[in-house]
Write a protein that holds these residues in place. Structure first.
Motif, PDB file in Angstrom:
ATOM      1  N   UNK A 926       0.841  -1.192   0.000  1.00  0.00           N
ATOM      2  CA  UNK A 926       0.000   0.000   0.000  1.00  0.00           C
ATOM      3  C   UNK A 926       0.878   1.244   0.000  1.00  0.00           C
ATOM      4  N   UNK A 927       0.666   2.118  -0.970  1.00  0.00           N
ATOM      5  CA  UNK A 927       1.442   3.362  -1.005  1.00  0.00           C
ATOM      6  C   UNK A 927       1.010   4.277   0.132  1.00  0.00           C
ATOM      7  N   UNK A 928      -0.298   4.410   0.329  1.00  0.00           N
ATOM      8  CA  UNK A 928      -0.838   5.226   1.409  1.00  0.00           C
ATOM      9  C   UNK A 928      -1.959   4.458   2.090  1.00  0.00           C
ATOM     10  N   UNK A 929      -2.143   4.736   3.381  1.00  0.00           N
ATOM     11  CA  UNK A 929      -3.283   4.180   4.112  1.00  0.00           C
ATOM     12  C   UNK A 929      -4.472   5.105   3.929  1.00  0.00           C
ATOM     13  N   UNK A 930      -5.698   4.578   3.945  1.00  0.00           N
ATOM     14  CA  UNK A 930      -6.870   5.380   3.604  1.00  0.00           C
ATOM     15  C   UNK A 930      -7.053   6.586   4.523  1.00  0.00           C
ATOM     16  N   UNK A 931      -7.059   7.764   3.922  1.00  0.00           N
ATOM     17  CA  UNK A 931      -7.353   9.009   4.633  1.00  0.00           C
ATOM     18  C   UNK A 931      -8.009   9.967   3.657  1.00  0.00           C
ATOM     19  N   UNK A 932      -9.035  10.662   4.132  1.00  0.00           N
ATOM     20  CA  UNK A 932      -9.725  11.654   3.312  1.00  0.00           C
ATOM     21  C   UNK A 932     -10.156  12.805   4.200  1.00  0.00           C
ATOM     22  N   UNK A 933      -9.942  14.027   3.727  1.00  0.00           N
ATOM     23  CA  UNK A 933     -10.387  15.221   4.432  1.00  0.00           C
ATOM     24  C   UNK A 933     -11.360  15.980   3.544  1.00  0.00           C
ATOM     25  N   UNK A 934     -12.526  16.308   4.100  1.00  0.00           N
ATOM     26  CA  UNK A 934     -13.514  17.075   3.344  1.00  0.00           C
ATOM     27  C   UNK A 934     -14.029  18.211   4.222  1.00  0.00           C
ATOM     28  N   UNK A 935     -14.578  19.237   3.565  1.00  0.00           N
ATOM     29  CA  UNK A 935     -15.134  20.373   4.278  1.00  0.00           C
ATOM     30  C   UNK A 935     -16.603  20.515   3.913  1.00  0.00           C
ATOM     31  N   UNK A 936     -17.381  20.998   4.870  1.00  0.00           N
ATOM     32  CA  UNK A 936     -18.822  21.157   4.671  1.00  0.00           C
ATOM     33  C   UNK A 936     -19.198  22.617   4.878  1.00  0.00           C
ATOM     34  N   UNK A 937     -20.012  23.144   3.962  1.00  0.00           N
ATOM     35  CA  UNK A 937     -20.530  24.500   4.128  1.00  0.00           C
ATOM     36  C   UNK A 937     -22.043  24.496   4.328  1.00  0.00           C
ATOM     37  N   UNK A 938     -22.612  23.298   4.573  1.00  0.00           N
ATOM     38  CA  UNK A 938     -24.047  23.189   4.803  1.00  0.00           C
ATOM     39  C   UNK A 938     -24.841  22.884   3.559  1.00  0.00           C
ATOM     40  N   UNK A 939     -24.225  22.941   2.396  1.00  0.00           N
ATOM     41  CA  UNK A 939     -24.891  22.607   1.145  1.00  0.00           C
ATOM     42  C   UNK A 939     -24.584  21.160   0.784  1.00  0.00           C
ATOM     43  N   UNK A 940     -25.411  20.549  -0.054  1.00  0.00           N
ATOM     44  CA  UNK A 940     -25.120  19.170  -0.481  1.00  0.00           C
ATOM     45  C   UNK A 940     -23.727  19.074  -1.088  1.00  0.00           C
ATOM     46  N   UNK A 941     -23.066  17.947  -0.823  1.00  0.00           N
ATOM     47  CA  UNK A 941     -21.722  17.770  -1.364  1.00  0.00           C
ATOM     48  C   UNK A 941     -21.770  17.790  -2.890  1.00  0.00           C
ATOM     49  N   UNK A 942     -20.867  18.546  -3.529  1.00  0.00           N
ATOM     50  CA  UNK A 942     -20.829  18.535  -4.996  1.00  0.00           C
ATOM     51  C   UNK A 942     -20.305  17.199  -5.502  1.00  0.00           C
ATOM     52  N   UNK A 943     -20.413  17.004  -6.797  1.00  0.00           N
ATOM     53  CA  UNK A 943     -20.050  15.719  -7.391  1.00  0.00           C
ATOM     54  C   UNK A 943     -18.576  15.391  -7.170  1.00  0.00           C
ATOM     55  N   UNK A 944     -17.717  16.409  -7.159  1.00  0.00           N
ATOM     56  CA  UNK A 944     -16.290  16.126  -6.987  1.00  0.00           C
ATOM     57  C   UNK A 944     -16.010  15.550  -5.601  1.00  0.00           C
ATOM     58  N   UNK A 945     -16.756  16.012  -4.574  1.00  0.00           N
ATOM     59  CA  UNK A 945     -16.586  15.456  -3.227  1.00  0.00           C
ATOM     60  C   UNK A 945     -17.115  14.029  -3.178  1.00  0.00           C
ATOM     61  N   UNK A 946     -18.257  13.790  -3.796  1.00  0.00           N
ATOM     62  CA  UNK A 946     -18.805  12.427  -3.820  1.00  0.00           C
ATOM     63  C   UNK A 946     -17.846  11.477  -4.538  1.00  0.00           C
ATOM     64  N   UNK A 947     -17.191  11.971  -5.589  1.00  0.00           N
ATOM     65  CA  UNK A 947     -16.217  11.134  -6.299  1.00  0.00           C
ATOM     66  C   UNK A 947     -15.031  10.793  -5.397  1.00  0.00           C
ATOM     67  N   UNK A 948     -14.581  11.769  -4.621  1.00  0.00           N
ATOM     68  CA  UNK A 948     -13.472  11.515  -3.698  1.00  0.00           C
ATOM     69  C   UNK A 948     -13.887  10.515  -2.619  1.00  0.00           C
ATOM     70  N   UNK A 949     -15.144  10.600  -2.178  1.00  0.00           N
ATOM     71  CA  UNK A 949     -15.631   9.649  -1.174  1.00  0.00           C
ATOM     72  C   UNK A 949     -15.687   8.242  -1.769  1.00  0.00           C
ATOM     73  N   UNK A 950     -16.103   8.137  -3.013  1.00  0.00           N
ATOM     74  CA  UNK A 950     -16.139   6.839  -3.682  1.00  0.00           C
ATOM     75  C   UNK A 950     -14.729   6.246  -3.786  1.00  0.00           C
ATOM     76  N   UNK A 951     -13.767   7.081  -4.158  1.00  0.00           N
ATOM     77  CA  UNK A 951     -12.383   6.612  -4.257  1.00  0.00           C
ATOM     78  C   UNK A 951     -11.863   6.182  -2.891  1.00  0.00           C
ATOM     79  N   UNK A 952     -12.207   6.940  -1.868  1.00  0.00           N
ATOM     80  CA  UNK A 952     -11.807   6.600  -0.500  1.00  0.00           C
ATOM     81  C   UNK A 952     -12.399   5.246  -0.095  1.00  0.00           C
ATOM     82  N   UNK A 953     -13.658   5.014  -0.468  1.00  0.00           N
ATOM     83  CA  UNK A 953     -14.308   3.747  -0.124  1.00  0.00           C
ATOM     84  C   UNK A 953     -13.578   2.564  -0.767  1.00  0.00           C
ATOM     85  N   UNK A 954     -13.079   2.735  -1.983  1.00  0.00           N
ATOM     86  CA  UNK A 954     -12.328   1.663  -2.629  1.00  0.00           C
ATOM     87  C   UNK A 954     -11.036   1.366  -1.858  1.00  0.00           C
ATOM     88  N   UNK A 955     -10.382   2.418  -1.367  1.00  0.00           N
ATOM     89  CA  UNK A 955      -9.165   2.204  -0.569  1.00  0.00           C
ATOM     90  C   UNK A 955      -9.484   1.477   0.732  1.00  0.00           C
TER      91      UNK A 955
END
Length: 973
Positions: A926-955
């Motif tokens: 494993x090159x890196x162990x699973x870690x993801x940082x996201x920020x919330x402004x109270x609005x629904x997560x945009x597609x780019x954040x959901x994509x990062x969450x999907x990638x994180x889930x695969x890790x």
């Protein structure tokens, strides 16, 4: 929902011949606008909105805005010409006021003017000896050439034959020259020679104020001092989070310093700063720096590969008790740098303190000289530049703004040169620079020749509050705020500077005066008497906390914690309730009272308070106590209570006050038994949240499981509202009932991630949006970092520095007893809930977490969230969870420092090094162990954040599979 909007809007707009494409474009745009804070409180502010500007020619834009804020919007026939109409009206007004002289113009001649852009040229600086080399555009109008551009007013002055000596008016440059007067490359030290070791200092943050201290100290010890000169672009590209502009420059300066290859790099982590003029009659609890500044050595150490032959010295400096208080720290610094002569180190630091104090005195004389020159010419004005030394005064960060004023013949004065020592400070302030800024602002407000310009940067955490306080102090007096980053353009800044000076000129010509707002209503307040807390109503009645006319409202921090604490208060005979989990309307109400640059928890807690006050069910004679804790530290959280108190005063809201339980008000007079009941509720809330999230993923029937959890939780709340009677008995029953819920597979086979980060956002369902659902699609359970961890951390800090909080023997005994009982409650409650087979009991060990995190960041910085997040990552990953997800509000300073560190350090090698044990070979791939940082402004997560969450889930799935393969085989039953 979108299709419903589209069909209804097309139907309603058909008679207006609006194309369906415009309707659909408007709806798409409205989704984008959900991510934009410009709408702020328009939803509450007015019933009809006027919208202008050329953007309105796109009919989809005002339609989208109207759809978003649910208000009618009026667009004028020619929205792009409203600025021209405004100029015409302003000219008409000024003619009537005698501020302009009449003149005649031929519209036909103006229309026929020929304008041509010719070849630009590079300015050589001239007599000003400026070395910026600005490119100047040249426009030819009717055969006459007009140079345009650059950071200063040089060519405008030439056209109008104005003689301006900008050097005599630029007091900001004079201040900087005082700071770096001794900054000569490889200057030979007094006690050394040309071959003496070199100490490198990064030209960033507070080095723009404390360079005399650092330089003198190392020079006196015989070292040669090297200062970085320019920010290197390749260094800026190594930034690992969305930092502010000064932090970007810090990366560039650090690369330049590494290129110089000094023997030692000195980069302190400054937690608290000295105050040249402490507030009279008040002892400040904190004089903090900001998190980004204090965390500089930690995220730079992670972002850059420092050669092994360069020694990095990064002590924590705490100047709260003055410069002299850090002598022992600097003796240790000298020892680490190779100087083992204690007496020499002490003498060097004494001389360094003298040099720093000499700078302070010289800085003050600059202010006196500037004010003296202004007084000689009552018609002249001075612009006081507010900000920090590293963004407002540094030539690398202020984009030449001081020169823009000085080249117009205006004195530009740094705020920290002014004599504001007699100015009061009304609001509590945890940032040292914030206190000085606000006190200087009062001096500027009361001086008719001084006007303020505030330089800030995008995503500046402290300024999200300080600018609002600054403007409130200025009231009607004009001031200018310039928000800069690396993309800011000279033309836009010039326009704002000219407009500001125009407004100032008109303000002075009309002789406008500030008038204090009248405050006729007596506001409610809380006060202590002995060890009891009381309320004083707006009609001057005194009420005890248990009076039926007093209600305590707890803002929601998740659907479990706030309800548990409210139920515990009910058990004391107090009328208490928890605000519901916030929604989008709550967020909009909060935005309506804020600048929208503040962090999300403040917006939501402000909105929750307003929602309750607007509720028709509230009793008219009720005295409301809104629970808002506070603490020290360099995060923005200590300003929440300050902001809300100002909101109550601003809107003259009677019979409302804030409730903060602390040692200063004897914890509201609550007894030890009552405090234990609150602790039971907090611990149980943490566990039930984990149980609910577990069943959300592995229950056979999710809906029925969620209903069962809520049913059992209500029974727990009922026992807490009875003062804790029958609490443990009910806890055992609930554990048995929850164990009977059918599962798809046992918890031991489940995948999980730890949700850490900012304490409010990680526990608030609205702030987390659909995060749990997105991960549940991959059969991943989300375990939130417990609230109890924060209480353990506070205990750790108190125990490390008992002089701050434990002043008497009684305090120390009570503190120790609370720790023992808290640990006992934790073990007992977790042991009971473990029988549900839906919860893995883990007794919190904050010391281990802080030891792990302390390898990367000091626990004294960022209020604990960063070191807990980093340390918790290495404690939990692989051993307890399959990944770690950090979440925080948009612009959260601790969250961004955590992200910058863990994006680089979340490796298998670091896991082994930190924990001291070797992992199986399979994990090394494993090159890196699973870690993801996201920020919330109270609005629904945009597609780019959901994509990062999907990638994180695969890790996470990949790591869980490796763990499964390396898991020992189960023994047969």
């Amino acid at each position: 929902q979108c299709s419903a909007f589209i069909s209804s809007d097309i139907k309603n707009a058909s008679h207006e011949n609006i194309p369906a494409s415009d309707i659909i474009a408007g709806l798409v745009y409205s989704i984008c606008m959900n991510y934009c804070n410009r709408v702020k409180g328009a939803r509450q502010a007015g019933k009809k909105i006027f919208m202008q500007g050329g953007v309105c020619y796109n009919r989809a834009v005002p339609m989208a805005m109207a759809n978003l804020i649910k208000k009618p919007i009026v667009v004028p026939p020619e929205p792009g010409l409203m600025g021209a109409f405004g100029v015409a009206l302003e000219v008409k007004k000024r003619l009537g006021q005698g501020l302009l002289q009449e003149a005649s113009f031929s519209l036909s001649q103006l229309e026929r003017r020929e304008i041509e852009a010719t070849a630009p040229f590079q300015c050589r600086g001239g007599s000003e000896k400026c070395d910026r080399g600005c490119w100047i555009n040249v426009y030819q109008v009717n055969g006459k050439k007009y140079p345009f551009g650059g950071i200063c007013n040089k060519y405008y002055n030439q056209r109008h034959n104005l003689q301006v000596n900008s050097a005599d008016r630029n007091w900001v440059n004079s201040r900087q020259e005082l700071v770096f007067a001794k900054a000569k490359t490889l200057e030979t030290p007094k006690n050394g020679n040309e071959n003496s070791p070199t100490v490198g200092i990064n030209r960033s943050f507070q080095v723009n104020t404390f360079y005399p201290l650092y330089h003198t100290f190392f020079q006196e010890l015989g070292f040669r001092v090297v200062l970085s000169e320019h920010p290197a672009p390749e260094g800026v590209r190594k930034i690992q989070s969305s930092f502010c502009y000064p932090a970007e420059l810090a990366h560039g300066f650090f690369q330049d310093l590494l290129d110089k290859h000094p023997d030692i790099i000195f980069m302190p982590a400054t937690s608290r700063l000295p105050l040249e003029f402490p507030t009279s009659g008040k002892i400040l609890r904190d004089q903090c720096s900001c998190v980004i500044m204090g965390g500089e050595p930690y995220y730079l150490r992670s972002a850059f590969t420092i050669p092994e032959d360069i020694k990095l010295i990064s002590p924590v400096l705490d100047f709260k008790r003055g410069l002299e208080s850090q002598k022992e720290v600097f003796v240790d610094i000298a020892h680490e740098a190779g100087c083992h002569d204690r007496q020499a180190a002490e003498q060097a630091y004494d001389r360094a303190v003298e040099a720093q104090k000499d700078f302070f005195q010289s800085r003050r004389r600059l202010g006196q000289q500037a004010l003296a020159q202004l007084e000689k010419d009552p018609e002249s004005i001075g612009i006081v530049l507010f900000g920090r030394s590293y963004n407002a005064f540094s030539n690398f960060a202020n984009l030449g703004i001081p020169h823009k004023f000085a080249s117009r013949g205006i004195h530009i004065i740094p705020y920290d040169t002014l004599p504001f020592q007699d100015q009061p400070l009304e609001q509590a302030m945890n940032w040292a620079s914030g206190e000085e800024l606000l006190r200087a602002a009062r001096l500027v407000r009361d001086n008719q020749q001084l006007f303020g310009t505030y330089i800030t940067n995008f995503s500046c955490g402290p300024d999200s509050f300080l600018i609002g306080y600054f403007r409130e102090i200025m009231q009607e007096k004009p001031s200018l705020t310039l928000e800069l980053d690396s993309h800011s353009a000279d033309a836009g800044i010039d326009t704002r500077v000219e407009a500001f000076l125009d407004i100032v000129e008109r303000y002075r010509a009309l002789n406008l005066l500030n008038e204090e707002n009248s405050r006729n209503i007596q506001l409610g307040e809380t006060f202590s008497r002995g060890r009891r807390l009381y309320c004083r109503t707006s009609d001057n009645r005194e009420l005890a906390l248990t009076d039926p006319g007093v209600r305590v409202l707890f803002p929601s921090m998740g659907s479990y914690s706030s309800r548990a604490i409210a139920a515990a208060f009910q058990g004391f005979g107090i009328q208490a309730q928890a605000a519901p989990v916030p929604g989008f309307d709550t967020l909009m109400r909060g935005r309506g009272q804020c600048s929208c640059k503040e962090c999300l928890p403040l917006l939501l807690t402000t909105g929750s308070l307003l929602e309750y006050l607007e509720n028709d069910q509230r009793r008219k004679d009720e005295f409301l106590l809104y629970f808002m804790p506070t603490c020290g530290g360099n995060c923005r959280f200590p300003q929440y209570s300050v902001f809300l108190n100002q909101l109550i005063r601003k809107h003259q809201i009677p019979n409302v006050s804030l409730l903060t339980l602390s040692s200063e008000n004897s914890y509201g007079g609550l007894s030890a038994r009552q405090m234990l009941n609150i602790l039971r509720g907090v611990i149980a809330a943490d566990i039930f949240d984990d149980v609910r999230n577990t069943l959300f993923v592995i229950a056979c029937n999710r809906e029925q499981a969620m209903g069962r959890v809520e049913e059992e939780w209500c029974k727990i709340l009922e026992s807490l509202s009875r003062g804790g009677n029958g609490f443990y008995r009910q806890l055992r029953r609930s554990a048995r009932n929850l164990r009977d819920i059918p599962l798809r597979y046992p918890l031991s086979d489940a995948k999980s991630v730890m949700l850490t980060g900012e304490i409010y956002v990680r526990r608030d369902e609205f702030s987390c949006q659909n995060l749990l659902e997105l991960l549940a699609r991959h059969d991943i359970i989300v375990k939130r970092a417990p609230t109890l961890e924060w209480l353990h951390y506070i205990d750790f800090v108190v125990a490390r520095d008992p002089q701050e909080s434990l002043k008497t023997v009684r305090d120390k005994l009570e503190f120790r007893a609370k720790q023992l009982i808290q640990n006992h409650l934790e073990r007992r409650i977790k042991k009971i809930m473990a029988t549900s087979e839906l919860y893995h009991p883990e007794i919190l060990d904050v010391k281990t977490t802080l030891n792990y995190g302390g390898r990367f960041v000091d626990y004294q910085l960022s209020g604990g969230e960063t070191v807990l997040g980093v340390g918790g990552y290495f404690k939990d990953i692989i051993d307890h969870t399959d990944g770690v997800l950090s979440v925080g509000p948009f612009g959260c300073m601790p969250t961004r420092v955590t992200e910058a560190i863990l994006k680089q350090e979340s490796t298998v090698a670091n896991k082994e090094q930190v924990t001291g044990r070797e992992l199986p070979e399979e994990f090394k791939e494993l090159e890196k162990l699973p870690f993801l940082s996201i920020e919330s402004d109270g609005n629904p997560f945009p597609q780019i954040i959901e994509t990062r969450i999907e990638s994180f889930a695969l890790q996470v799935n990949r790591l869980a599979e490796l763990k499964r393969k390396n898991r020992p085989a189960k023994k047969p039953a």
